[in-house]
Design a protein around this motif. Structure first.
Motif, PDB file in Angstrom:
ATOM      1  N   TYR A 120       0.802  -1.216   0.000  1.00  0.00           N
ATOM      2  CA  TYR A 120       0.000   0.000   0.000  1.00  0.00           C
ATOM      3  C   TYR A 120       0.839   1.272   0.000  1.00  0.00           C
ATOM      4  O   TYR A 120       0.333   2.351  -0.324  1.00  0.00           O
ATOM      5  CB  TYR A 120      -0.985  -0.018   1.174  1.00  0.00           C
ATOM      6  N   SER A 124      -0.460   3.887  -2.785  1.00  0.00           N
ATOM      7  CA  SER A 124      -0.862   5.245  -2.403  1.00  0.00           C
ATOM      8  C   SER A 124      -0.429   6.284  -3.430  1.00  0.00           C
ATOM      9  O   SER A 124      -1.071   7.337  -3.568  1.00  0.00           O
ATOM     10  CB  SER A 124      -0.252   5.616  -1.046  1.00  0.00           C
ATOM     11  N   GLN A 127      -3.026   5.905  -6.112  1.00  0.00           N
ATOM     12  CA  GLN A 127      -4.354   5.563  -5.587  1.00  0.00           C
ATOM     13  C   GLN A 127      -4.979   4.422  -6.398  1.00  0.00           C
ATOM     14  O   GLN A 127      -6.065   4.534  -6.970  1.00  0.00           O
ATOM     15  CB  GLN A 127      -5.248   6.803  -5.595  1.00  0.00           C
ATOM     16  N   TRP A 129      -6.508   1.883  -5.690  1.00  0.00           N
ATOM     17  CA  TRP A 129      -7.809   1.332  -5.282  1.00  0.00           C
ATOM     18  C   TRP A 129      -8.989   2.025  -5.957  1.00  0.00           C
ATOM     19  O   TRP A 129     -10.118   1.579  -5.835  1.00  0.00           O
ATOM     20  CB  TRP A 129      -7.965   1.421  -3.768  1.00  0.00           C
ATOM     21  N   PRO A 133     -12.172   1.698  -2.228  1.00  0.00           N
ATOM     22  CA  PRO A 133     -11.074   1.134  -1.423  1.00  0.00           C
ATOM     23  C   PRO A 133     -11.430  -0.193  -0.766  1.00  0.00           C
ATOM     24  O   PRO A 133     -10.594  -1.093  -0.698  1.00  0.00           O
ATOM     25  CB  PRO A 133     -10.824   2.221  -0.365  1.00  0.00           C
ATOM     26  N   PRO A 313      -7.242   4.750   2.804  1.00  0.00           N
ATOM     27  CA  PRO A 313      -7.259   4.953   1.360  1.00  0.00           C
ATOM     28  C   PRO A 313      -8.371   5.912   0.902  1.00  0.00           C
ATOM     29  O   PRO A 313      -8.170   6.700  -0.033  1.00  0.00           O
ATOM     30  CB  PRO A 313      -7.489   3.541   0.813  1.00  0.00           C
ATOM     31  N   SER A 317      -7.743   9.433  -1.088  1.00  0.00           N
ATOM     32  CA  SER A 317      -8.402   9.774  -2.350  1.00  0.00           C
ATOM     33  C   SER A 317      -9.032  11.157  -2.307  1.00  0.00           C
ATOM     34  O   SER A 317      -9.135  11.832  -3.337  1.00  0.00           O
ATOM     35  CB  SER A 317      -9.473   8.724  -2.673  1.00  0.00           C
ATOM     36  N   GLY A 326      -0.680   9.182   2.187  1.00  0.00           N
ATOM     37  CA  GLY A 326      -0.684   7.725   2.077  1.00  0.00           C
ATOM     38  C   GLY A 326       0.684   7.121   2.287  1.00  0.00           C
ATOM     39  O   GLY A 326       0.843   6.148   3.033  1.00  0.00           O
TER      40      GLY A 326
END
Length: 516
Positions: A120, A124, A127, A129, A133, A313, A317, A326
């Protein structure tokens, strides 16, 4: 049994070069994932600002007193957890092996969370995800299946998990000072700076004030609830890395003239200070998320996996400079978790070295390779999250808390060793004197408090199966794991030490020989 004169085993076992390095290593062990993702939510759920009162009481009456007990055992008896307990009283050796078993289990699953956090850090930046997320973490990244055991590998977890173990094995193979000590001395300052920047950044986010108000507004009525006090005592024990061999092992590596009592105060308050800092940073960020989504803070507040891999997350965002937030957050998780994982594995390595007289590197491989294999086998599959969640819950409650209670009762009322241990710490202490107050806290107050916490948890898990998991999974990975480590621990205590092993008390102050 050898009756030779006590010797300092630092030359063969290794040791920290200074009190400063020892303190860094102890803080590195204490400050872990629980500080970052458990304390803020526990405080929020148990009275907000009012929770700081039972938390402080628990720290002063149970946390630091027990931390000093661990220090006294390891520093006086100069051995791993099993050897130190054997030197304290031969009948208590099984407690040390029980602690070793707990650490072995924790190391196996703890590495999995570090692997997730490591991925992660890079997720990050862009982003990865997307707009979901939660769906990304559970479905796309972990690829979780229905509760059960599968052998289907998840390459996205397998690779970082392998890297985590490679790094841990490398650090531990270097030894106590060159590996553990140097790593802690470098990483702990980096962690403080990194997380400090994250907290400051979070405080300037829109809605941060609302998040802090949610955390710190005191709900005084909560102080009348026994469960709130139980939560405080539980948090202290989970957070300080006490009761399961880590601080005994680390204390055995400290120089003989180290002020261990003063060091305990530094470590205890540093750990709590970091928890408070984590609470500020996390709830400032959650306040921002609540405002961005136009919901109340309690709708986004969570703990554990949900906080780290779903809520944060979502914050990243939405937030300005989200990539920076992040990277800072997940780097902090990796560093905090890494120093803790190293300390957990070292408990097992130290015990194996003492028992089998292996070289540092050979003992490291003998211990960590099986850990890594089990970790990769269970946690890099589509059922890894379920196994981790169950084992973590049961080993913390019915492993760490139970062995802590047993050890306090055995030392205080079985071996009656508290006075000897207090005398040892007092001999080099310039900051605090352990008197009758300490013996009462360790021998009476702390065990009673933890018995309540444990009984409440036991009743809850018996009447309401944890997490609605299948009964067979709870029986094997939950109750089965907790019971097995205890049984194996006391069986290992029946294995004889080498003939040349010195089982006499080796402390430099008030040595009274073998208490058998």
């Amino acid at each position: 049994m050898s009756t030779s004169a006590p010797v300092d085993e630092t030359a063969t076992r290794g040791g920290f070069s200074s009190r400063k390095v020892f303190i860094f290593a102890a803080i590195g062990s204490a400050v872990g994932l629980g500080n970052l993702w458990r304390f803020p939510y526990v405080a929020y759920e148990n009275g907000g600002g009012a929770f700081l009162i039972p938390y402080l009481v628990a720290l002063l009456t149970a946390g630091i007193p027990f931390l000093l007990l661990d220090y006294a055992i390891g520093h006086r008896h100069r051995g791993s957890a099993p050897l130190s307990f054997a030197r304290l009283n031969r009948r208590t050796e099984g407690i040390g092996w029980w602690q070793v078993g707990i650490c072995f289990v924790i190391a196996v699953y703890y590495a999995g969370v570090l692997a997730w956090a490591l991925r992660y850090v890079f997720f990050s930046i862009d982003q990865k995800w997307g707009s979901d997320p939660e769906g990304f973490f559970f479905t796309e990244f972990l690829q979780i299946s229905d509760p059960g055991i599968t052998t289907e590998p998840v390459l996205g977890v397998l690779v970082p998990l392998f890297l985590v173990w490679a790094l841990v094995i490398g650090v531990l193979a270097l030894g106590v000072q060159r590996g553990i000590g140097v790593t802690a001395a470098i990483f702990i300052p980096i962690l403080v700076v990194t997380f400090g920047i994250l907290v400051v950044t979070a405080l300037f986010l829109p809605g941060a004030t609302e998040g802090l108000n949610s955390l710190f507004t005191p709900h005084w009525a909560a102080l009348a609830e026994p469960t709130v006090w139980a939560a405080a005592f539980g948090q202290i024990f989970f957070s300080l890395s006490i009761g399961f061999g880590i601080m005994i092992t680390y204390a055995s590596y400290a120089k003989r003239d180290t002020d261990m009592a003063g060091s305990g105060l530094v470590v205890g308050f540093s750990n709590s200070g970091f928890e408070l800092l984590a609470g500020i940073g996390v709830f400032a960020a959650l306040g921002f998320l609540a405002q961005a989504q136009d919901v109340a803070v309690d709708e986004v507040a969570t703990a554990g996996v949900g906080l780290a891999f779903v809520a944060f997350p979502a914050i990243i965002s939405e937030a300005p400079a989200g990539a920076l937030i992040g990277v800072l957050f997940f780097v902090s998780l990796v560093i905090a978790g890494l120093t803790s994982l190293i300390s957990v594995a070292e408990v097992v390595i130290s015990a194996v070295r003492d028992k089998l007289e292996l070289s540092r590197r050979r003992a490291t491989l003998v211990v960590t390779v099986p850990m890594a294999v089990l970790s990769l086998a269970f946690l890099s599959t589509t059922s890894g999250l379920y196994v981790l969640d169950i084992v973590d819950h049961f080993i913390n409650l019915f492993g760490i808390l139970l062995v802590a209670i047993v050890s306090m009762v055995a030392i205080a009322w079985g071996a009656r060793a508290l006075q000897d241990l207090a005398d040892h710490l007092n001999a080099d202490s310039s900051s605090v004197h352990l008197g009758a107050w300490w013996r009462v806290l360790v021998g009476v107050i702390a065990p009673i408090a933890l018995v309540y916490v444990l009984a409440d948890a036991f009743w809850t898990d018996v009447t309401t199966p944890y997490g609605d998991y299948p009964a067979w999974m709870l029986a094997i990975f939950g109750w089965g794991t907790a019971v097995t480590v205890a049984i194996v621990g006391f069986l290992l205590a029946r294995v004889h030490w080498r003939e040349d092993t010195d089982l006499t008390t080796t402390g430099s102050h008030g040595s009274k020989g073998d208490h058998a």
